[in-house]
Design a protein around this motif. Structure first.
Motif, PDB file in Angstrom:
ATOM      1  N   LEU A 116       0.820  -1.206   0.000  1.00 45.95           N
ATOM      2  CA  LEU A 116       0.000   0.000   0.000  1.00 45.95           C
ATOM      3  C   LEU A 116       0.855   1.257   0.000  1.00 45.95           C
ATOM      4  N   ALA A 117       2.018   1.215   0.673  1.00 43.14           N
ATOM      5  CA  ALA A 117       2.857   2.395   0.764  1.00 43.14           C
ATOM      6  C   ALA A 117       3.493   2.751  -0.570  1.00 43.14           C
ATOM      7  N   TYR A 118       3.627   1.754  -1.457  1.00 41.53           N
ATOM      8  CA  TYR A 118       4.259   2.024  -2.739  1.00 41.53           C
ATOM      9  C   TYR A 118       3.275   2.478  -3.795  1.00 41.53           C
ATOM     10  N   MET A 119       1.987   2.275  -3.527  1.00 36.37           N
ATOM     11  CA  MET A 119       0.995   2.617  -4.543  1.00 36.37           C
ATOM     12  C   MET A 119       0.634   4.087  -4.452  1.00 36.37           C
ATOM     13  N   LYS A 120       0.227   4.647  -5.593  1.00 39.52           N
ATOM     14  CA  LYS A 120      -0.268   6.032  -5.557  1.00 39.52           C
ATOM     15  C   LYS A 120      -1.651   5.979  -4.923  1.00 39.52           C
ATOM     16  N   PRO A 121      -1.951   6.839  -3.947  1.00 40.29           N
ATOM     17  CA  PRO A 121      -3.244   6.729  -3.270  1.00 40.29           C
ATOM     18  C   PRO A 121      -4.386   7.138  -4.201  1.00 40.29           C
ATOM     19  N   ARG A 122      -5.539   6.548  -3.972  1.00 36.72           N
ATOM     20  CA  ARG A 122      -6.723   6.908  -4.741  1.00 36.72           C
ATOM     21  C   ARG A 122      -7.049   8.358  -4.428  1.00 36.72           C
ATOM     22  N   PRO A 123      -7.281   9.185  -5.444  1.00 38.24           N
ATOM     23  CA  PRO A 123      -7.558  10.602  -5.166  1.00 38.24           C
ATOM     24  C   PRO A 123      -8.863  10.752  -4.389  1.00 38.24           C
ATOM     25  N   ALA A 124      -8.942  11.776  -3.562  1.00 36.41           N
ATOM     26  CA  ALA A 124     -10.136  11.980  -2.749  1.00 36.41           C
ATOM     27  C   ALA A 124     -11.285  12.439  -3.619  1.00 36.41           C
ATOM     28  N   THR A 125     -12.500  12.209  -3.133  1.00 36.04           N
ATOM     29  CA  THR A 125     -13.665  12.719  -3.843  1.00 36.04           C
ATOM     30  C   THR A 125     -13.825  14.170  -3.443  1.00 36.04           C
ATOM     31  N   PRO A 126     -13.628  15.101  -4.352  1.00 41.39           N
ATOM     32  CA  PRO A 126     -13.711  16.503  -3.955  1.00 41.39           C
ATOM     33  C   PRO A 126     -15.154  16.893  -3.657  1.00 41.39           C
ATOM     34  N   THR A 127     -15.340  17.866  -2.778  1.00 38.45           N
ATOM     35  CA  THR A 127     -16.699  18.262  -2.424  1.00 38.45           C
ATOM     36  C   THR A 127     -17.309  19.119  -3.530  1.00 38.45           C
ATOM     37  N   SER A 128     -16.465  19.882  -4.236  1.00 41.16           N
ATOM     38  CA  SER A 128     -17.020  20.673  -5.345  1.00 41.16           C
ATOM     39  C   SER A 128     -16.684  19.967  -6.649  1.00 41.16           C
ATOM     40  N   LEU A 129     -17.373  20.288  -7.717  1.00 44.97           N
ATOM     41  CA  LEU A 129     -17.170  19.597  -8.997  1.00 44.97           C
ATOM     42  C   LEU A 129     -15.779  19.879  -9.552  1.00 44.97           C
ATOM     43  N   PRO A 130     -15.023  18.847  -9.877  1.00 44.42           N
ATOM     44  CA  PRO A 130     -13.713  19.091 -10.483  1.00 44.42           C
ATOM     45  C   PRO A 130     -13.901  19.602 -11.903  1.00 44.42           C
TER      46      PRO A 130
END
Lengths: 71, 200
Positions: B53-67
């Motif tokens: 898990l430490a080597y993987m790129k983390p899943r991006p967060a779900t932003p609260t406003s529309l990207p």
């Protein structure tokens, strides 16, 4: 996609699995390419694997399957 | 396989304790905290080894406003066509019809039929013909499109398509077993889709 567990797609109703379906689609698309791309794509179609049945915990003689298109 | 996925997504939550949607999740953790704590209890002097898990790129967060952009990963078994490319919109050929995906699209899993995938970035449109596959759209505006075979539309030979269409229409008429009919039907579907891709 048929929801509520309704009618299956026609290929599944005929007994085909999704993998067989998608490989057939891919092969048909590859056969319709223009020349230099077609030759490269044909090399991608080849599968080569060795299959052996196991009897009583021991493998029997393996059969090698090396084919150019599906099944 | 994924036929029931959309019905499950549409059903209301059966109580707050049932599985939460990915819209509620922050970015994926970079470290497995339970593992690190358990390690420290056993051997506090040695640093905990890194887990995958430490080597993987983390899943991006779900932003609260529309990207503002959609991140597209378009992969094939033999190549990664687009990898984390930021685009404005993609139109995927889902079995239920052409589906446009904009940033902020609801999380969806769509099975794709043979058809044209178009990627819109500013004024550029890139079109690929996909043989079939799946499109996973996540709540954090990341779209993963997977296909077995995808070609830019200008690599398709129109004569071969016409020939194939005639051949399979004939096979469909003369087919006897269910399996032959299904194969011929697949041939007709794929070639008609190729035809519309070339003309449309």
């Amino acid at each position: 996609m048929a929801s509520a567990g309704g009618a299956a797609p026609f290929w599944r109703a005929a007994g085909m699995t999704y993998i067989t379906y998608t490989n057939i689609c891919a092969n048909l698309v590859r056969n319709c390419l223009k020349e230099p791309f077609k030759a490269e794509a044909m090399s991608r179609e080849k599968v080569h694997f060795s299959l052996s049945k196991w009897v009583d915990g021991k493998p029997e003689k393996p059969t090698i399957r090396s084919e150019g298109s599906e099944h | 396989m994924f036929r029931r996925a959309t019905t499950l997504l549409r059903q209301p939550l059966m109580g707050a304790t049932s599985r939460r949607f990915s819209t509620d999740l922050p970015a994926a953790p970079v470290e497995d905290s339970t593992f690190v704590e358990a390690w420290k209890k056993v051997s506090p002097n040695v640093e905990a080894p890194k887990t995958p898990l430490a080597y993987m790129k983390p899943r991006p967060a779900t932003p609260t406003s529309l990207p503002s952009k959609l991140t597209v990963n378009f992969v094939l078994p033999y190549a990664s066509e687009l990898s984390a490319k930021e685009v404005d919109m993609v139109i995927v050929p889902a079995t239920t019809g052409q589906m446009g995906v904009l940033p902020g699209h609801v999380a969806t899993i769509a099975e794709l039929k043979p058809g044209v995938l178009s990627v819109h970035e500013g004024n550029d449109v890139t079109k690929y013909f996909i043989s079939s596959g799946f499109a996973f759209i996540h709540a954090n505006s990341v779209a993963d499109i997977i296909a077995v075979e995808a070609v830019p539309v200008d690599r398709i030979d129109v004569n071969l398509v016409q020939k194939g269409l005639q051949e399979f229409t004939q096979k469909l008429n003369s087919a006897t077993t269910d399996l032959e009919k299904a194969e011929a039907q697949i041939g007709v579907d794929v070639h008609s889709a190729l035809n519309s891709a070339l003309t449309g």
